[in-house]
Design an enzyme around this catalytic site. Structure first.
Site, short mmCIF file in Angstrom:
data_model
loop_
_atom_site.label_atom_id
_atom_site.label_comp_id
_atom_site.label_asym_id
_atom_site.label_seq_id
_atom_site.Cartn_x
_atom_site.Cartn_y
_atom_site.Cartn_z
N LYS A 15 104.75 -36.38 51.39
CA LYS A 15 104.27 -37.12 50.21
C LYS A 15 104.38 -36.50 49.10
O LYS A 15 104.90 -35.03 49.00
CB LYS A 15 103.58 -37.51 50.03
CG LYS A 15 102.88 -38.93 51.03
CD LYS A 15 103.71 -39.69 50.43
CE LYS A 15 103.30 -40.43 49.38
NZ LYS A 15 101.87 -41.06 49.81
N GLU A 28 101.06 -41.01 37.13
CA GLU A 28 100.18 -42.43 37.17
C GLU A 28 98.54 -41.87 36.51
O GLU A 28 98.01 -43.03 35.96
CB GLU A 28 99.33 -42.18 39.13
CG GLU A 28 100.92 -42.29 39.59
CD GLU A 28 100.38 -42.28 41.72
OE1 GLU A 28 99.67 -42.78 41.85
OE2 GLU A 28 100.77 -40.83 41.78
N SER A 36 100.44 -34.86 49.17
CA SER A 36 99.29 -35.40 50.22
C SER A 36 98.63 -34.11 51.41
O SER A 36 99.28 -33.48 51.65
CB SER A 36 100.36 -36.64 50.54
OG SER A 36 98.92 -36.94 51.64
N HIS A 85 110.99 -60.07 34.81
CA HIS A 85 109.99 -60.03 36.59
C HIS A 85 110.44 -59.12 37.51
O HIS A 85 110.06 -59.57 38.70
CB HIS A 85 110.72 -61.47 36.61
CG HIS A 85 110.82 -62.38 35.91
ND1 HIS A 85 109.56 -63.19 35.46
CD2 HIS A 85 112.04 -63.46 35.48
CE1 HIS A 85 110.14 -64.25 34.47
NE2 HIS A 85 111.14 -63.95 34.19
#
Ligand code: ARG
Length: 466
Positions: free
Chosen positions: A292, A299, A286, A159
């Site tokens: 970043k 992804e 970024s 979980h």
């Protein structure tokens, strides 16, 4: 489109199709990539036609030489593909016939219906072999990362909540197991791809005495004992795309596994987890936020899963309403199969490269794994060893956990008196449960994340993948 192809239009058509029709029906813009396998299939067919006397020795020789030059030109990017010739099959045959008159005999007892499924089977066979190589590469990268960090412990999660401690290697080997099942499925699929449909003609075979066994042997359509594998029903053979569906299904499940791995990588690379650091070359920045460093490979791996699922559903939908036998609808199978093959192969390769360039942050892993709550179950097991029923032990430890939460005191910081105030069964040795090394040494069931067992599993995979 004025030009009438020497192979596409039969005598019954006065004119070729208009430009819009040609553009709508052509497939050469995407099926050109079957060229190598198309030529291989044609060479085998020509050798067989030579054997049964349809081609003379001179004609067969000229055809083989013609294909050789055409193959060289395609390879060099010099071949002129023509949309007006519809597909890869007619482009190549038309060009052959233009150069070698005997090329006009090549289509004897053959239809594009058995030719196209032959090409797809030959192409997929190679693709599966290549994909299996990529998957093994990813498995090796996972094993290496586990071996390099064989003493690193992390919390295992259920979980997405901290559950019990595991070796990082154990977590990584879970993916090695999934990928192994993907390999098994692809191999199983391979056995049904590896069946020769040539000789089925358009739908009903041929009246000519073809030697199907020879063609199958020449093209390597044999099982592990060398027995030729031939399709046994000409109608099924020209309309069957089950093998393509199976490949897309195996690819979809592989994509699920890659996506789950990607998700773990994304979480682990976040500041919140900070378990790993991906090398700069495998991340992106970024355009706005200078600090970043984004895990784009992972992804996109996760993101591309959608199209791989879509390909499977498209194929299934494509097939469900088709009357026997070949229907032009089947031309739509190619882009779906190609896209699944390209996508899973690229994602597998890139995930491998990324993992090979990923470092484990041992300090952050150690800090997370040292949470004593991870060993609450071990404390319950301690009470079980003293003879307490597990349900009661679970309850007793639950009360200790509640107190720990209330007082802000870590589980392993209670005094014996405090523990005994919760339950008399706790003895002097109870706090020894929180020794992490000892706790890991105890988990040695087959498949458990114990120290010895994980070392054994790492060694087994190292051996199996070498
Ligand atoms: N380009 C076609 C396909 O991919 C080849 C077979 C065409 N056959 C036909 N009878 N029109 O399915």
């Amino acid at each position: 489109m004025k030009k009438i192809s020497p192979v596409s239009r039969s005598g019954r058509f006065a004119r070729g199709p208009g430009a819009d029709v040609a553009q709508f029906t052509e497939s050469v813009s995407f099926d050109w990539r079957l060229w190598r396998h198309d030529i291989l299939g044609s060479l085998a067919h020509a050798a067989m036609l030579r054997k049964i006397g349809v081609l003379s020795k001179t004609e067969a020789g000229a055809i083989a030489r013609g294909f050789k030059t055409i193959a060289r030109e395609i390879e060099a990017g010099k071949f002129r593909w023509q949309a007006g010739l519809e597909d890869v099959h007619m482009n190549i045959e038309a060009e052959l016939t233009r150069r070698v008159p005997a090329g006009a005999k090549l289509h004897t007892a053959r239809s594009r219906n058995d030719q196209v499924t032959l090409d797809m089977r030959l192409w997929l066979r190679d693709e599966i072999t290549a994909l299996l190589g990529e998957i093994a590469g990813l498995q090796r990268a996972l094993v290496s990362l586990g071996e390099k960090n064989s003493d690193v412990l992390i919390p295992g999660y259920t979980h997405l909540q901290r559950a019990q401690p595991v070796y990082l290697a154990h977590h990584l080997l879970a993916y090695v197991e999934m990928l192994e099942r993907d390999c098994e499925r692809l191999w199983d699929c391979h056995s049904r791809v590896n069946v020769c449909p040539l000789g089925s003609g358009a739908i009903a075979g041929s009246t000519l005495p073809l030697d199907r066994v020879l063609v199958a042997k020449l093209l390597g359509f044999v099982d592990t004992s060398g027995k030729p594998q031939l399709t046994q029903n000409s109608m099924d053979a020209v309309s069957d795309r089950d093998f393509a569906v199976e490949f897309c299904a195996a690819g979809a499940l592989l994509a699920v596994h890659l996506s789950r791995l990607a998700e773990d990588v994304i979480l682990w690379a976040s500041a919140e987890f900070n378990f790993i650091k991906i090398a700069d070359a495998y991340t992106t920045g970024s355009s706005l936020m200078p600090q970043k460093k984004n895990p784009d490979i992972a992804e996109l791996t996760r993101g591309k899963t959608g199209r791989v699922f879509g390909n499977l559903i498209s194929l299934l939908t494509l097939l469900k309403g088709l009357p026997m036998t070949y229907n032009r609808d089947l031309q739509e199978d190619k882009e779906r199969v190609f896209d699944t093959a390209d996508t899973v192969r690229a994602t597998t390769r890139l995930m491998t490269a990324m993992l090979r360039n990923t470092k484990v942050n041992r300090a952050a892993c150690a800090a997370a794994a040292s949470d004593p709550a991870l060993l609450a179950t071990d404390l319950a097991d301690y009470l079980v060893r003293k003879g307490m029923p597990f349900r009661q032990a679970h309850h007793a430890v639950g009360a200790v956990v509640a107190l720990a939460e209330k007082t802000g005191k870590p589980l392993n910081q209670f005094t014996l008196a405090e523990l005994q105030s919760m339950d008399k069964a706790f003895g002097r040795d109870a706090l020894g449960v929180f020794n992490l090394q000892r706790a890991m040494a105890k988990r040695n069931l087959t498949g458990a994340p114990g120290t010895k067992e994980v070392a054994k599993q790492l060694a087994r995979w190292r051996e199996q993948l070498s």
